[in-house]
Design a protein around this motif. Structure first.
Motif, PDB file in Angstrom:
ATOM      1  N   UNK A   1       0.837  -1.152   0.000  1.00 51.69           N
ATOM      2  CA  UNK A   1       0.000   0.000   0.000  1.00 51.69           C
ATOM      3  C   UNK A   1       0.898   1.236   0.000  1.00 51.69           C
ATOM      4  N   UNK A   2       0.585   2.188  -0.852  1.00 51.61           N
ATOM      5  CA  UNK A   2       1.354   3.416  -0.924  1.00 51.61           C
ATOM      6  C   UNK A   2       0.612   4.481  -0.125  1.00 51.61           C
ATOM      7  N   UNK A   3       1.291   5.070   0.858  1.00 48.60           N
ATOM      8  CA  UNK A   3       0.636   6.007   1.764  1.00 48.60           C
ATOM      9  C   UNK A   3       1.417   7.303   1.883  1.00 48.60           C
ATOM     10  N   UNK A   4       0.690   8.327   2.310  1.00 45.93           N
ATOM     11  CA  UNK A   4       1.277   9.644   2.472  1.00 45.93           C
ATOM     12  C   UNK A   4       0.377  10.465   3.363  1.00 45.93           C
ATOM     13  N   UNK A   5       0.863  11.628   3.736  1.00 50.23           N
ATOM     14  CA  UNK A   5       0.007  12.614   4.386  1.00 50.23           C
ATOM     15  C   UNK A   5      -0.587  13.522   3.334  1.00 50.23           C
ATOM     16  N   UNK A  51       8.954   0.336  10.627  1.00 49.96           N
ATOM     17  CA  UNK A  51       8.466   1.265  11.646  1.00 49.96           C
ATOM     18  C   UNK A  51       9.040   2.663  11.430  1.00 49.96           C
ATOM     19  N   UNK A  52      10.298   2.725  11.053  1.00 49.30           N
ATOM     20  CA  UNK A  52      10.924   4.020  10.736  1.00 49.30           C
ATOM     21  C   UNK A  52      10.256   4.650   9.526  1.00 49.30           C
ATOM     22  N   UNK A  53       9.939   3.845   8.504  1.00 50.40           N
ATOM     23  CA  UNK A  53       9.242   4.374   7.330  1.00 50.40           C
ATOM     24  C   UNK A  53       7.877   4.937   7.698  1.00 50.40           C
ATOM     25  N   UNK A  54       7.141   4.213   8.528  1.00 43.02           N
ATOM     26  CA  UNK A  54       5.822   4.685   8.951  1.00 43.02           C
ATOM     27  C   UNK A  54       5.956   6.023   9.672  1.00 43.02           C
ATOM     28  N   UNK A  55       6.862   6.109  10.622  1.00 44.78           N
ATOM     29  CA  UNK A  55       7.020   7.348  11.392  1.00 44.78           C
ATOM     30  C   UNK A  55       7.480   8.498  10.502  1.00 44.78           C
ATOM     31  N   UNK A  56       8.405   8.240   9.598  1.00 45.43           N
ATOM     32  CA  UNK A  56       8.878   9.284   8.686  1.00 45.43           C
ATOM     33  C   UNK A  56       7.747   9.765   7.784  1.00 45.43           C
ATOM     34  N   UNK A  57       6.897   8.858   7.361  1.00 43.38           N
ATOM     35  CA  UNK A  57       5.765   9.240   6.525  1.00 43.38           C
ATOM     36  C   UNK A  57       4.770  10.068   7.327  1.00 43.38           C
ATOM     37  N   UNK A  58       4.481   9.662   8.541  1.00 37.87           N
ATOM     38  CA  UNK A  58       3.599  10.444   9.419  1.00 37.87           C
ATOM     39  C   UNK A  58       4.172  11.841   9.625  1.00 37.87           C
ATOM     40  N   UNK A  59       5.495  11.944   9.754  1.00 40.87           N
ATOM     41  CA  UNK A  59       6.144  13.240   9.963  1.00 40.87           C
ATOM     42  C   UNK A  59       6.180  14.098   8.705  1.00 40.87           C
ATOM     43  N   UNK A  70       0.515  -3.429   8.319  1.00 39.21           N
ATOM     44  CA  UNK A  70       1.326  -2.549   9.164  1.00 39.21           C
ATOM     45  C   UNK A  70       0.768  -1.131   9.153  1.00 39.21           C
ATOM     46  N   UNK A  71       0.293  -0.680   7.992  1.00 41.47           N
ATOM     47  CA  UNK A  71      -0.177   0.700   7.852  1.00 41.47           C
ATOM     48  C   UNK A  71      -1.623   0.895   8.297  1.00 41.47           C
ATOM     49  N   UNK A  72      -2.386  -0.173   8.435  1.00 41.10           N
ATOM     50  CA  UNK A  72      -3.828  -0.035   8.668  1.00 41.10           C
ATOM     51  C   UNK A  72      -4.171   0.794   9.909  1.00 41.10           C
ATOM     52  N   UNK A  73      -3.416   0.630  10.989  1.00 43.09           N
ATOM     53  CA  UNK A  73      -3.767   1.385  12.203  1.00 43.09           C
ATOM     54  C   UNK A  73      -3.538   2.889  12.034  1.00 43.09           C
ATOM     55  N   UNK A  74      -2.519   3.297  11.303  1.00 36.65           N
ATOM     56  CA  UNK A  74      -2.306   4.745  11.110  1.00 36.65           C
ATOM     57  C   UNK A  74      -3.241   5.296  10.044  1.00 36.65           C
ATOM     58  N   UNK A  75      -3.715   4.434   9.149  1.00 33.09           N
ATOM     59  CA  UNK A  75      -4.745   4.859   8.196  1.00 33.09           C
ATOM     60  C   UNK A  75      -6.072   5.022   8.927  1.00 33.09           C
ATOM     61  N   UNK A  76      -6.413   4.052   9.768  1.00 34.67           N
ATOM     62  CA  UNK A  76      -7.652   4.125  10.550  1.00 34.67           C
ATOM     63  C   UNK A  76      -7.667   5.348  11.461  1.00 34.67           C
ATOM     64  N   UNK A  77      -6.498   5.724  11.985  1.00 33.27           N
ATOM     65  CA  UNK A  77      -6.387   6.909  12.856  1.00 33.27           C
ATOM     66  C   UNK A  77      -6.251   8.209  12.066  1.00 33.27           C
ATOM     67  N   UNK A  79      -3.816   9.270  10.333  1.00 29.12           N
ATOM     68  CA  UNK A  79      -2.480   9.859  10.330  1.00 29.12           C
ATOM     69  C   UNK A  79      -1.868   9.800   8.945  1.00 29.12           C
ATOM     70  N   UNK A  80      -2.276   8.795   8.159  1.00 27.02           N
ATOM     71  CA  UNK A  80      -1.842   8.638   6.769  1.00 27.02           C
ATOM     72  C   UNK A  80      -3.047   8.298   5.918  1.00 27.02           C
ATOM     73  N   UNK A  81      -2.908   8.563   4.611  1.00 31.04           N
ATOM     74  CA  UNK A  81      -3.963   8.193   3.675  1.00 31.04           C
ATOM     75  C   UNK A  81      -3.385   7.353   2.541  1.00 31.04           C
ATOM     76  N   UNK A  82      -4.129   6.373   2.061  1.00 23.18           N
ATOM     77  CA  UNK A  82      -3.693   5.654   0.865  1.00 23.18           C
ATOM     78  C   UNK A  82      -3.781   6.605  -0.315  1.00 23.18           C
TER      79      UNK A  82
END
Length: 86
Positions: A1-5, A51-59, A70-77, A79-82
């Motif tokens: 899944x490709x995600x970003x803010x 985990x570093x990739x997720x945090x860097x993307x959130x930032x 791995x990304x589903x919880x930050x998408x649900x919250x 913090x990131x969007x597909x």
């Protein structure tokens, strides 16, 4: 899944964005129907820890390809969007 803010982006535009690379996987493959596309990406971060990739993307550091489980919880919250959903 490709995600970003950020907003949604077509695959062919990814080479113009800061992409975060996991384990030197700098060619991202996309398939839609019978068509496939390979896009070479680069950006400010290459690492071996998802985990570093997720945090860097959130930032807001860039766009990352992260497994959905791995990304589903930050998408649900929200913090990131597909950004590539088709």
């Amino acid at each position: 899944m490709t995600v970003s803010r950020q907003h949604q982006t077509p695959p062919e535009d990814l080479s113009e964005h800061a992409c975060l690379v996991h384990l030197n996987q700098d060619i991202w493959q996309f398939v839609k129907g019978q068509q496939s596309m390979a896009v070479r990406v680069n950006g400010p971060l290459v690492c071996n820890d998802v985990t570093t990739l997720v945090q860097a993307t959130i930032n807001g550091t860039g766009i990352a390809r992260i497994p959905y489980d791995i990304a589903s919880h930050v998408i649900d919250n929200r913090q990131l969007i597909p950004i590539l959903q088709d």
